[in-house]
Design a protein around this motif. Structure first.
Motif, short mmCIF file in Angstrom:
data_model
loop_
_atom_site.label_atom_id
_atom_site.label_comp_id
_atom_site.label_asym_id
_atom_site.label_seq_id
_atom_site.Cartn_x
_atom_site.Cartn_y
_atom_site.Cartn_z
N UNK A 64 0.84 -1.20 0.00
CA UNK A 64 0.00 0.00 0.00
C UNK A 64 0.87 1.25 0.00
N UNK A 65 0.29 2.40 -0.35
CA UNK A 65 0.99 3.67 -0.12
C UNK A 65 1.21 3.90 1.37
N UNK A 89 -9.57 -3.37 8.64
CA UNK A 89 -10.11 -3.59 7.29
C UNK A 89 -9.29 -2.75 6.31
N UNK A 90 -8.01 -3.09 6.11
CA UNK A 90 -7.13 -2.22 5.34
C UNK A 90 -7.52 -2.05 3.88
N UNK A 91 -8.26 -3.03 3.33
CA UNK A 91 -8.66 -2.95 1.93
C UNK A 91 -10.02 -2.27 1.77
N UNK A 92 -10.62 -1.87 2.89
CA UNK A 92 -11.91 -1.14 2.89
C UNK A 92 -13.00 -1.89 2.14
N UNK A 93 -13.04 -3.21 2.33
CA UNK A 93 -14.09 -4.00 1.68
C UNK A 93 -14.99 -4.73 2.69
N UNK A 95 8.25 6.07 16.74
CA UNK A 95 7.34 7.19 16.97
C UNK A 95 6.27 6.82 18.00
N UNK A 96 5.92 5.53 18.07
CA UNK A 96 4.91 5.09 19.03
C UNK A 96 5.35 5.22 20.47
N UNK A 97 6.64 5.21 20.72
CA UNK A 97 7.13 5.34 22.08
C UNK A 97 7.08 6.78 22.58
N UNK A 98 6.80 7.74 21.70
CA UNK A 98 6.72 9.15 22.10
C UNK A 98 5.34 9.75 21.87
N UNK A 99 4.39 8.92 21.45
CA UNK A 99 3.04 9.44 21.21
C UNK A 99 2.92 10.23 19.92
N UNK A 100 3.87 10.08 19.01
CA UNK A 100 3.83 10.78 17.72
C UNK A 100 2.98 10.00 16.72
N UNK A 101 2.66 10.61 15.59
CA UNK A 101 1.89 9.92 14.56
C UNK A 101 2.72 8.77 13.99
N UNK A 102 2.04 7.70 13.59
CA UNK A 102 2.71 6.49 13.11
C UNK A 102 2.55 6.36 11.60
N UNK A 103 3.66 6.28 10.88
CA UNK A 103 3.61 5.92 9.47
C UNK A 103 3.52 4.41 9.34
N UNK A 104 2.74 3.93 8.38
CA UNK A 104 2.65 2.49 8.17
C UNK A 104 2.30 2.18 6.72
N UNK A 105 2.62 0.96 6.31
CA UNK A 105 2.15 0.39 5.05
C UNK A 105 1.59 -0.99 5.38
N UNK A 106 0.85 -1.57 4.45
CA UNK A 106 0.44 -2.96 4.63
C UNK A 106 0.61 -3.71 3.31
N UNK A 128 11.00 -1.07 1.46
CA UNK A 128 11.00 -2.52 1.60
C UNK A 128 9.84 -3.17 0.87
N UNK A 129 10.09 -4.35 0.32
CA UNK A 129 9.05 -5.15 -0.32
C UNK A 129 8.97 -6.49 0.38
N UNK A 130 7.92 -7.25 0.09
CA UNK A 130 7.75 -8.57 0.70
C UNK A 130 7.97 -9.64 -0.37
#
Length: 622
Positions: free
Chosen positions: A38-39, A226-230, A272-283, A335-337
């Motif tokens: 995902x983006x 529900x990351x795919x919003x379906x 960032x989660x250890x400081x209460x900051x916003x979390x960037x993520x992909x799935x 990174x890719x899987x």
């Protein structure tokens, strides 16, 4: 600006303890596929958790009753047919004499140190218990549906049910809690998912503010399941960490049919989660190899590894192959899987397990990978499989990343079922090449009540005999009179910074009320000097005294109701006001620690301003 400064201070504070083990290069010419990434998205902090503990002496817990729904795995009908045929074989085998010894002991068996009653049953099944311990000796133990913090003396520092702990009005039920300790950052990460399953599935993530969350609390994030919003629902979570990131895996189920859709992997910026900051993520979705339940693995010693992470997946219905995956890099570095396939000794599901004193069997699940870690180029992992004649055994694996080969070894005993194993490294921090492990698990048979046990397997794959950690006082038949849930996992955690090697585990045992409770124990070996000798020789000694004994009642409400719950003596005098709070519509459970009551007759009164819902007699005769 304040959060940026907090983040910088945190990063500086962990520089001295964070050391990254570089991942082994995987031969990409053997790659069989990949996944859709995902983006990059971002989630904001949902809040802070500073919910006060429940009364640590009485442990009054009021919760919505939660009997875990079990969505069906792919090929469910095939698996059930296999298990039914093996159950017939097992019944024939029961007529023969049971073996009275495990395989020949060629290495030292584990020793039980400090041990005590853990998370108590509060109307939930299965317990889904999990545990983590910090370098400083703070223990976080979770289950369906409570959280507790203890120290290594067994002193309870915090206890609460999870819904009260989360304190979010939009969260009325949770399940499948999992916790880990991040040895590189000296913090805990805990997650659970919303329950019951539905189209508005959420993943709840908590990062400890310090190395002692019983004092300093948690940062709370609320991520879509529900990351795919379906309209899918998320279930069967697994978590692991690399140096910089948190990985959460799970299976998506189409709603409302609850049929399996696919597995997904979340890659999240943990620092960032250890400081209460916003979390960037992909799935990652559309994963090659069509895995069902992906097990990501953290580093096995007092460090971390990366960038990216390794994952394994075994086939629920059995196979002679293992799916191996690599997330190749961090989010920031694209990174890719990648997917690879590894041959192994054939494995297959077992029949359900017998229990002594009842015709109610225990569900032994299937062959999905349950627990693992990565160390010195090898992914160690465990799962259940048939160990002969339909009986369940531990299937322990060592997958060498450099050449994608796997060596497996099984452990069990004819006439007994060994189930839901969890594995941790048991080598010295200075000797990462030593492959010795400890494995916690449950055991049952037609001649014993369910047990919590532990076994070691040394560098040369020699097994010890297993050691009893906690026995049951009866069989378990809480949710069914024919087929009781036993899973879905057992918790084990290594104490990395201890001067002597030790692990901590929690497992499920049966009570006289025919329900599950959990037991927490330290495990070491005969070479350990960290525990007094008289304690190590007595695996049933309890710390601290007095023992926690649960009294529980179920009751049903037609609407959300404010309740007052108290204990009165035979003369009508109030002995203890246990709880004032809101109970939800439907089936509820209330439990408390009755060991505080002296001998005598009492009544547990559950009432609102207008109605008495329960007037339960309690007789204490110690």
């Amino acid at each position: 600006m304040k959060q940026i400064l907090i983040l910088l201070a945190f990063l500086l504070s962990i520089v001295s303890i964070k050391a990254q083990e570089m991942k082994i290069h995987v031969d990409e010419s053997k790659k069989l596929g990949s996944a859709t990434k995902s983006p990059i998205s971002s989630i904001q902090l949902k809040g802070e958790i500073h919910t006060p503990s429940s009364d640590l002496k009485w442990r009054p817990i009021l919760t919505k009753k939660n009997i875990g729904f079990e969505p069906e795995e792919p090929n469910h009908e095939i698996i059930e047919k296999i298990k039914a045929e093996k159950f017939k074989l097992k019944n024939l085998e029961e007529k023969n004499n049971k073996s009275n010894s495990e395989m020949k002991t060629r290495t030292i068996p584990p020793v039980v140190g400090i041990n005590y009653s853990g998370n108590l049953n509060n109307g939930s099944s299965p317990m889904d218990n999990n545990i983590a311990i910090s370098n400083a000796g703070i223990i976080v133990s979770v289950s369906n549906t409570t959280i507790e913090c203890d120290n290594t003396s067994g002193t309870n520092l915090y206890y609460n049910d999870l819904v009260t702990f989360i304190n979010d009005p939009n969260i009325t039920g949770v399940c499948d809690p999992v916790v880990l300790y991040d040895q590189g950052s000296d913090r805990f990460i805990f997650m659970c998912q919303t329950s019951p399953l539905g189209s508005n599935s959420r993943i709840l993530i908590f990062f400890s503010k310090s190395n002692d969350p019983s004092i300093d609390g948690w940062w709370y994030y609320n991520l879509t399941g529900d990351p795919l919003s379906n309209g899918d629902a998320f279930d069967y979570p697994k978590i692991a960490i690399s140096t910089d990131e948190l990985f959460i895996t799970g299976n998506l189920f189409s709603q409302p049919s609850n049929t399996s859709d696919q597995s997904v992997v979340y890659q999240i910026n943990k620092l960032a989660g250890y400081t209460g900051s916003s979390l960037n993520f992909v799935f990652f979705s559309g994963i090659a190899g069509s895995p069902f339940t992906l097990l990501p693995v953290s580093y096995g010693l007092n460090s971390t590894y990366g960038p990216g992470i390794y994952l394994v997946s075994t086939k629920a219905s059995g196979s002679s192959n293992i799916n191996f995956y690599e997330v190749t890099n961090t989010i920031a570095n694209g990174g890719i899987l990648n997917y690879y396939n590894v041959s192994t000794t054939a494995y297959s599901p077992s029949a359900h397990a017998f229990q002594f004193g009842t015709s109610c069997s225990l569900k032994t699940g299937d062959c999905r990978a349950l627990s693992g870690f990565y160390l010195d180029g090898v992914v160690h992992f465990v799962f259940n499989s048939d160990n002969g004649s339909g009986y369940t055994g531990i299937n322990y694996n060592r997958l060498t990343v450099s050449n994608l080969t796997n060596v497996s070894s099984t452990f069990g005993l004819s006439g007994y079922d060994y189930c839901y194993p969890s594995v941790v490294s048991y080598t010295k921090n200075s000797a990462p090449t030593d492959k010795t492990v400890m494995i916690g698990f449950g055991r049952a048979s037609s001649s014993i009540y369910p047990e919590v046990r532990v076994v070691s397997c040394d560098n040369s794959t020699n097994w010890s005999g297993s050691t009893l950690v906690q026995s049951s006082s009866s069989y378990v038949s809480y949710t069914s009179s024919t087929n009781e849930r036993w899973g879905d996992y057992t918790g084990t955690s290594r104490r990395h910074a201890s001067s002597t090697k030790s692990i901590w585990m929690n497992g499920m045992y049966g009570t006289s009320a025919n329900v599950w409770n959990t037991w927490i124990a330290e495990i070491h070996d005969n070479g350990s000097t960290g525990i007094e000798e008289e304690q190590s020789k007595n695996p049933v000694k309890v710390y601290p005294n007095p023992i926690v004994e649960t009294f529980a009642v179920d009751f049903t409400l037609e609407a959300n109701t404010n309740l007052n719950i108290s204990i009165v003596d035979i003369n009508g005098r109030t002995v203890k006001e246990l709880l004032k709070g809101k109970a939800l519509q439907g089936e509820n459970n209330f439990s408390f620690n009755k060991s505080n009551l002296a001998n005598g007759t009492y009544f547990l009164i559950i009432k609102s301003d207008t109605t008495t819902f329960k007037n339960e007699k309690i007789i204490i005769a110690n």
